[in-house]
Design a protein around this motif. Structure first.
Motif, PDB file in Angstrom:
ATOM      1  N   MET A  28      26.292  74.960 -12.895  1.00  0.00           N
ATOM      2  CA  MET A  28      26.428  74.938 -14.359  1.00  0.00           C
ATOM      3  C   MET A  28      25.045  74.978 -14.993  1.00  0.00           C
ATOM      4  O   MET A  28      24.134  74.268 -14.561  1.00  0.00           O
ATOM      5  CB  MET A  28      27.173  73.679 -14.787  1.00  0.00           C
ATOM      6  N   ASP A  29      24.883  75.817 -16.027  1.00  0.00           N
ATOM      7  CA  ASP A  29      23.564  75.954 -16.631  1.00  0.00           C
ATOM      8  C   ASP A  29      23.239  74.767 -17.531  1.00  0.00           C
ATOM      9  O   ASP A  29      24.096  73.946 -17.869  1.00  0.00           O
ATOM     10  CB  ASP A  29      23.454  77.275 -17.397  1.00  0.00           C
ATOM     11  N   SER A  30      21.964  74.690 -17.929  1.00  0.00           N
ATOM     12  CA  SER A  30      21.478  73.535 -18.679  1.00  0.00           C
ATOM     13  C   SER A  30      22.222  73.347 -19.998  1.00  0.00           C
ATOM     14  O   SER A  30      22.558  72.220 -20.378  1.00  0.00           O
ATOM     15  CB  SER A  30      19.977  73.694 -18.947  1.00  0.00           C
ATOM     16  N   GLU A  31      22.473  74.419 -20.700  1.00  0.00           N
ATOM     17  CA  GLU A  31      23.135  74.315 -22.007  1.00  0.00           C
ATOM     18  C   GLU A  31      24.503  73.665 -21.884  1.00  0.00           C
ATOM     19  O   GLU A  31      24.875  72.802 -22.691  1.00  0.00           O
ATOM     20  CB  GLU A  31      23.262  75.712 -22.629  1.00  0.00           C
ATOM     21  N   LYS A  32      25.269  74.036 -20.869  1.00  0.00           N
ATOM     22  CA  LYS A  32      26.603  73.468 -20.683  1.00  0.00           C
ATOM     23  C   LYS A  32      26.521  71.994 -20.284  1.00  0.00           C
ATOM     24  O   LYS A  32      27.329  71.168 -20.733  1.00  0.00           O
ATOM     25  CB  LYS A  32      27.372  74.265 -19.638  1.00  0.00           C
ATOM     26  N   VAL A  33      25.567  71.650 -19.426  1.00  0.00           N
ATOM     27  CA  VAL A  33      25.405  70.258 -19.006  1.00  0.00           C
ATOM     28  C   VAL A  33      25.070  69.370 -20.199  1.00  0.00           C
ATOM     29  O   VAL A  33      25.646  68.293 -20.379  1.00  0.00           O
ATOM     30  CB  VAL A  33      24.304  70.145 -17.932  1.00  0.00           C
ATOM     31  N   ILE A  34      24.145  69.826 -21.026  1.00  0.00           N
ATOM     32  CA  ILE A  34      23.737  69.041 -22.196  1.00  0.00           C
ATOM     33  C   ILE A  34      24.880  68.925 -23.194  1.00  0.00           C
ATOM     34  O   ILE A  34      25.133  67.845 -23.751  1.00  0.00           O
ATOM     35  CB  ILE A  34      22.488  69.672 -22.846  1.00  0.00           C
ATOM     36  N   LYS A  35      25.606  70.018 -23.410  1.00  0.00           N
ATOM     37  CA  LYS A  35      26.718  69.999 -24.356  1.00  0.00           C
ATOM     38  C   LYS A  35      27.801  69.019 -23.924  1.00  0.00           C
ATOM     39  O   LYS A  35      28.313  68.224 -24.733  1.00  0.00           O
ATOM     40  CB  LYS A  35      27.311  71.404 -24.491  1.00  0.00           C
ATOM     41  N   ARG A  36      28.152  69.031 -22.646  1.00  0.00           N
ATOM     42  CA  ARG A  36      29.179  68.122 -22.139  1.00  0.00           C
ATOM     43  C   ARG A  36      28.729  66.663 -22.230  1.00  0.00           C
ATOM     44  O   ARG A  36      29.500  65.783 -22.618  1.00  0.00           O
ATOM     45  CB  ARG A  36      29.500  68.485 -20.693  1.00  0.00           C
ATOM     46  N   ASP A  37      27.493  66.421 -21.873  1.00  0.00           N
ATOM     47  CA  ASP A  37      26.949  65.066 -21.945  1.00  0.00           C
ATOM     48  C   ASP A  37      26.996  64.542 -23.375  1.00  0.00           C
ATOM     49  O   ASP A  37      27.427  63.406 -23.631  1.00  0.00           O
ATOM     50  CB  ASP A  37      25.509  65.075 -21.420  1.00  0.00           C
ATOM     51  N   ASN A  38      26.547  65.374 -24.310  1.00  0.00           N
ATOM     52  CA  ASN A  38      26.530  64.951 -25.712  1.00  0.00           C
ATOM     53  C   ASN A  38      27.928  64.690 -26.255  1.00  0.00           C
ATOM     54  O   ASN A  38      28.121  63.877 -27.164  1.00  0.00           O
ATOM     55  CB  ASN A  38      25.832  66.010 -26.568  1.00  0.00           C
ATOM     56  N   GLU A  39      28.912  65.360 -25.692  1.00  0.00           N
ATOM     57  CA  GLU A  39      30.270  65.203 -26.174  1.00  0.00           C
ATOM     58  C   GLU A  39      30.945  63.951 -25.621  1.00  0.00           C
ATOM     59  O   GLU A  39      31.757  63.325 -26.310  1.00  0.00           O
ATOM     60  CB  GLU A  39      31.098  66.440 -25.801  1.00  0.00           C
ATOM     61  N   TYR A  40      30.601  63.549 -24.398  1.00  0.00           N
ATOM     62  CA  TYR A  40      31.370  62.486 -23.749  1.00  0.00           C
ATOM     63  C   TYR A  40      30.589  61.218 -23.388  1.00  0.00           C
ATOM     64  O   TYR A  40      31.202  60.173 -23.149  1.00  0.00           O
ATOM     65  CB  TYR A  40      32.022  63.032 -22.463  1.00  0.00           C
ATOM     66  N   VAL A  41      29.267  61.299 -23.312  1.00  0.00           N
ATOM     67  CA  VAL A  41      28.472  60.129 -22.935  1.00  0.00           C
ATOM     68  C   VAL A  41      28.012  59.414 -24.201  1.00  0.00           C
ATOM     69  O   VAL A  41      27.575  60.053 -25.167  1.00  0.00           O
ATOM     70  CB  VAL A  41      27.263  60.532 -22.077  1.00  0.00           C
ATOM     71  N   LEU A  42      28.123  58.080 -24.207  1.00  0.00           N
ATOM     72  CA  LEU A  42      27.704  57.292 -25.359  1.00  0.00           C
ATOM     73  C   LEU A  42      26.241  57.580 -25.687  1.00  0.00           C
ATOM     74  O   LEU A  42      25.396  57.621 -24.789  1.00  0.00           O
ATOM     75  CB  LEU A  42      27.878  55.803 -25.053  1.00  0.00           C
ATOM     76  N   HIS A  43      25.955  57.763 -26.958  1.00  0.00           N
ATOM     77  CA  HIS A  43      24.631  58.212 -27.383  1.00  0.00           C
ATOM     78  C   HIS A  43      23.644  57.051 -27.489  1.00  0.00           C
ATOM     79  O   HIS A  43      23.089  56.764 -28.552  1.00  0.00           O
ATOM     80  CB  HIS A  43      24.724  58.953 -28.717  1.00  0.00           C
ATOM     81  N   THR A  44      23.407  56.373 -26.379  1.00  0.00           N
ATOM     82  CA  THR A  44      22.460  55.256 -26.371  1.00  0.00           C
ATOM     83  C   THR A  44      21.105  55.652 -25.818  1.00  0.00           C
ATOM     84  O   THR A  44      20.196  54.822 -25.758  1.00  0.00           O
ATOM     85  CB  THR A  44      23.013  54.083 -25.539  1.00  0.00           C
TER      86      THR A  44
END
Length: 401
Positions: A1-17
């Motif tokens: 998975m490319d960087s853009e997809k990894v970052i997008k998924r993380d931002n959507e589901y991981v708490l923004h701490t």
């Protein structure tokens, strides 16, 4: 998975701490990490002082993998060999009597606080519970360790906080002596305040604190979560200060990349910590301990000699770079203060673009490279940092200042 997809998924589901850097790391070897598209980074952060042996050290990885194929977890209802082996090595290495294993630095510091209060309760009764810590300290993000942290910025939002903590300015032995009263049970300090700006304590002050604790029968707790396990060129930073504390906490570099915390204590404090006084489901996990055993075994005289040699090389080179005002810390725990107009956060971002990963601590740039670095690695980092600082147009900055 490319960087853009990894970052997008993380931002959507991981708490923004976390204020993450806008890069993805996929694999690593030694001091270098790589991204999905082949980006390569020289890592002088070691996961905030965790990857002491660098990325994916072969001996460490084989020990972890081998243990995972045999037995991954038992709880502390049973004995396992890796846990006991690690405990023996740590006690023999540090001169302490017993160790409790947890999963993080914050948990280690929580355990240390409990052990100190238990000692005072058993000997003096329930009214002796205050722990004095230093202004500018950092001891963790649980409620108790946040309270122990002597920085007001960490005390926002999460009150009410626990009772039983007081703060005193580092270096002022008179203020500390005056603060001690019949309710005081312990003094807790970092020998180098890492998150507080990579600031080392004065040796005379540290010895005076030890003498005060001896006089008043206070438990002296030294938080070596970031300074321990070779980071400062000795196994414990305490060795630089000729200090034998009552309790030492470790974490970060001890596991080589896996989560572990350790509370080392002398016999006086350990005697009160019997069955049910403390516990951790995952503490002493055999897979984690297998990796930690490799880390501790690696910390021989030759290994630590390289740490000290590279520290001298790095610091000597840093002093010659433009816009550097001063250096702080001990060994390979380095803080860099810049002249006015240069912001550490801007230097960090520019270094990242050139393939060097670094950290900040308050207004300083912070370097915590893996302890396996070579002379070539140091020169590479100095070249990148030097080019970054040169491009920041110091003459223009000086005119504005």
């Amino acid at each position: 998975m490319d960087s853009e997809k990894v970052i997008k998924r993380d931002n959507e589901y991981v708490l923004h701490t976390y204020a993450r850097n806008p890069i993805v790391l996929e694999k690593g070897h030694g001091l270098y990490a790589e991204g999905p598209e082949g980006q390569k980074y020289l890592d002088f952060t070691s996961g905030i002082g965790v990857n002491n042996l660098g990325y994916c050290d072969m001996t460490w990885a084989e020990a972890v993998s081998g243990q995972a194929h045999k037995l991954q977890h038992t709880s502390n209802l049973y004995y396992t060999a890796p846990c006991g082996k690690l405990a023996k090595k740590l006690c023999k290495r540090t001169g302490q009597s017993r160790v409790f294993f947890g999963n993080s630095g914050a948990e280690a510091n929580e355990g240390a606080i409990k052990a100190a209060r238990k000692y005072s309760f058993d000997k003096y009764g329930a009214d002796r519970y205050n722990v004095i810590t230093l202004v500018n300290s950092f001891h963790g993000r649980t409620i108790a360790t946040l309270t122990a942290t002597g920085q007001g910025v960490f005390h926002n939002y999460f009150g009410p906080f626990n009772e039983g903590f007081q703060y005193v300015k580092a270096g002022d032995i008179d203020a500390l002596t005056e603060m001690v009263d019949r309710h005081t049970c312990a003094v807790m300090l970092e020998l180098v305040q890492g998150e507080g700006g990579v600031v080392a304590l004065d040796p005379e002050y540290v010895q005076a604190v030890r003498a005060l604790c001896d006089e008043k029968d206070l438990v002296l707790i030294v938080d070596e979560v970031q300074t321990g396990v070779g980071r400062t060129g000795t196994f414990l930073c305490c060795e630089h200060y000729n200090l034998q504390p009552d309790v030492v906490t470790l974490a970060k570099g001890l596991g080589g990349g896996l989560p572990i915390g350790a509370v080392l204590m002398n016999e006086k404090v350990a005697a009160g910590m019997g069955p049910s006084s403390h516990g951790s489901t995952f503490g002493g996990n055999p897979v984690v301990c297998a990796g930690a055993n490799v880390v501790v075994d690696r910390m021989d005289d030759s290994f630590l000699a390289n740490v000290n040699e590279r520290a001298v090389q790095l610091r000597t080179g840093l002093e010659k770079l433009p816009r550097v005002r001063s250096l702080s810390g001990i060994g390979l725990m380095v803080g860099i203060e810049f002249l006015e107009g240069i912001k550490a956060a801007d230097v960090l971002a520019a270094c990242r673009e050139k393939g060097l990963l670094v950290l900040t601590a308050k207004t300083r740039l912070r370097l915590l490279p893996p302890l396996t670095l070579t002379a070539h690695d140091v020169e590479m980092a100095l070249d990148i940092l030097g080019s970054v600082l040169a491009e920041m147009d110091p003459s223009k900055t000086e005119e504005q200042a």
